[in-house]
Design a protein around this motif. Structure first.
Motif, PDB file in Angstrom:
ATOM      1  N   CYS A  48       0.967  -1.202  -0.020  1.00 34.55           N
ATOM      2  CA  CYS A  48      -0.051  -0.210  -0.231  1.00 34.55           C
ATOM      3  C   CYS A  48       0.892   1.326   0.054  1.00 34.55           C
ATOM      4  O   CYS A  48       1.978   1.229   0.572  1.00 34.55           O
ATOM      5  CB  CYS A  48      -1.031   0.129   1.289  1.00 34.55           C
ATOM      6  SG  CYS A  48      -1.721   1.421   1.477  1.00 34.55           S
TER       7      CYS A  48
ATOM      8  N   GLN B 282       0.443   4.231   1.326  1.00 30.21           N
ATOM      9  CA  GLN B 282       0.329   4.737   2.784  1.00 30.21           C
ATOM     10  C   GLN B 282       0.847   3.874   3.684  1.00 30.21           C
ATOM     11  O   GLN B 282       1.409   4.284   4.544  1.00 30.21           O
ATOM     12  CB  GLN B 282      -1.242   4.974   3.016  1.00 30.21           C
ATOM     13  CG  GLN B 282      -2.023   5.995   2.279  1.00 30.21           C
ATOM     14  CD  GLN B 282      -1.529   7.185   1.938  1.00 30.21           C
ATOM     15  OE1 GLN B 282      -1.457   7.719   2.948  1.00 30.21           O
ATOM     16  NE2 GLN B 282      -1.662   7.923   0.755  1.00 30.21           N
ATOM     17  N   CYS B 283       0.478   2.370   3.640  1.00 26.11           N
ATOM     18  CA  CYS B 283       1.054   1.678   5.055  1.00 26.11           C
ATOM     19  C   CYS B 283       1.975   0.870   4.708  1.00 26.11           C
ATOM     20  O   CYS B 283       2.776   0.269   5.564  1.00 26.11           O
ATOM     21  CB  CYS B 283      -0.274   0.838   5.234  1.00 26.11           C
ATOM     22  SG  CYS B 283      -1.773   1.788   5.448  1.00 26.11           S
TER      23      CYS B 283
ATOM     24  N   CYS C  27      -6.592  -1.916   0.806  1.00 26.11           N
ATOM     25  CA  CYS C  27      -5.618  -1.991   1.847  1.00 26.11           C
ATOM     26  C   CYS C  27      -6.685  -2.070   3.338  1.00 26.11           C
ATOM     27  O   CYS C  27      -7.607  -1.469   3.530  1.00 26.11           O
ATOM     28  CB  CYS C  27      -4.923  -0.934   2.135  1.00 26.11           C
ATOM     29  SG  CYS C  27      -3.738  -0.773   3.569  1.00 26.11           S
TER      30      CYS C  27
ATOM     31  N   ARG D 112      -5.999  -1.543   6.158  1.00 33.23           N
ATOM     32  CA  ARG D 112      -5.775  -0.592   7.223  1.00 33.23           C
ATOM     33  C   ARG D 112      -6.465   0.882   6.840  1.00 33.23           C
ATOM     34  O   ARG D 112      -7.023   1.588   7.570  1.00 33.23           O
ATOM     35  CB  ARG D 112      -4.321  -0.283   7.413  1.00 33.23           C
ATOM     36  CG  ARG D 112      -3.509  -1.306   7.842  1.00 33.23           C
ATOM     37  CD  ARG D 112      -2.071  -1.227   8.292  1.00 33.23           C
ATOM     38  NE  ARG D 112      -1.442  -2.482   8.765  1.00 33.23           N
ATOM     39  CZ  ARG D 112      -0.222  -2.619   8.333  1.00 33.23           C
ATOM     40  NH1 ARG D 112       0.610  -1.777   8.090  1.00 33.23           N
ATOM     41  NH2 ARG D 112       0.438  -3.794   8.765  1.00 33.23           N
ATOM     42  N   CYS D 113      -6.097   1.055   5.550  1.00 28.58           N
ATOM     43  CA  CYS D 113      -6.515   2.725   5.119  1.00 28.58           C
ATOM     44  C   CYS D 113      -7.639   2.581   3.991  1.00 28.58           C
ATOM     45  O   CYS D 113      -8.309   3.675   3.973  1.00 28.58           O
ATOM     46  CB  CYS D 113      -5.369   3.462   4.816  1.00 28.58           C
ATOM     47  SG  CYS D 113      -4.328   2.832   3.277  1.00 28.58           S
TER      48      CYS D 113
HETATM   49 ZN   LIG Z   1      -2.921   1.096   3.627  1.00 25.53          ZN
END
Ligand SMILES: [Zn+2]
Length: 93
Positions: free
Chosen positions: A8, A10-11, A29, A31-32
């Motif tokens: 990802c 972002q993560c 993702c 998480r986000c």
């Molecule tokens: Zn993410």
């Protein structure tokens, strides 16, 4: 269930557990929620099993540093001697 690895923006790298064969090239993702692309990694065989891990490590080490045998292994416990007195009376060759 199989662990698939995605990357990802972002993560970073995230792992997703999913049924075998259900991995898609992109997925949200966990998480986000951004799109994450699938990352292809080596199969995770033996990560939790210490015996498999040690065997693999020994195998890899032997490729570069093989254990060289220069003689016979030491005898275990020396010659076998019976402590039964009847064996002392048996005829000798
Ligand atoms: Zn993410």
């Amino acid at each position: 269930m199989v662990t698939y690895s995605y990357r990802c923006r972002q993560c970073g790298d995230v792992d997703v557990r999913a049924p075998m064969g259900s991995a898609e090239p992109r997925r949200a993702c966990p998480r986000c929620g951004e799109w994450a692309v699938r990352r292809f990694t080596a199969p995770r065989v033996g990560r939790g099993d210490v015996a498999v891990w040690r065997a693999r490590e020994r195998t890899e080490r032997s490729a570069e540093q093989p254990e060289v045998v220069s003689g016979l292994p030491p005898r275990q416990g020396g010659p076998r001697v019976s402590r039964d007195p009847r064996h002392a009376r048996l005829p000798r060759p």
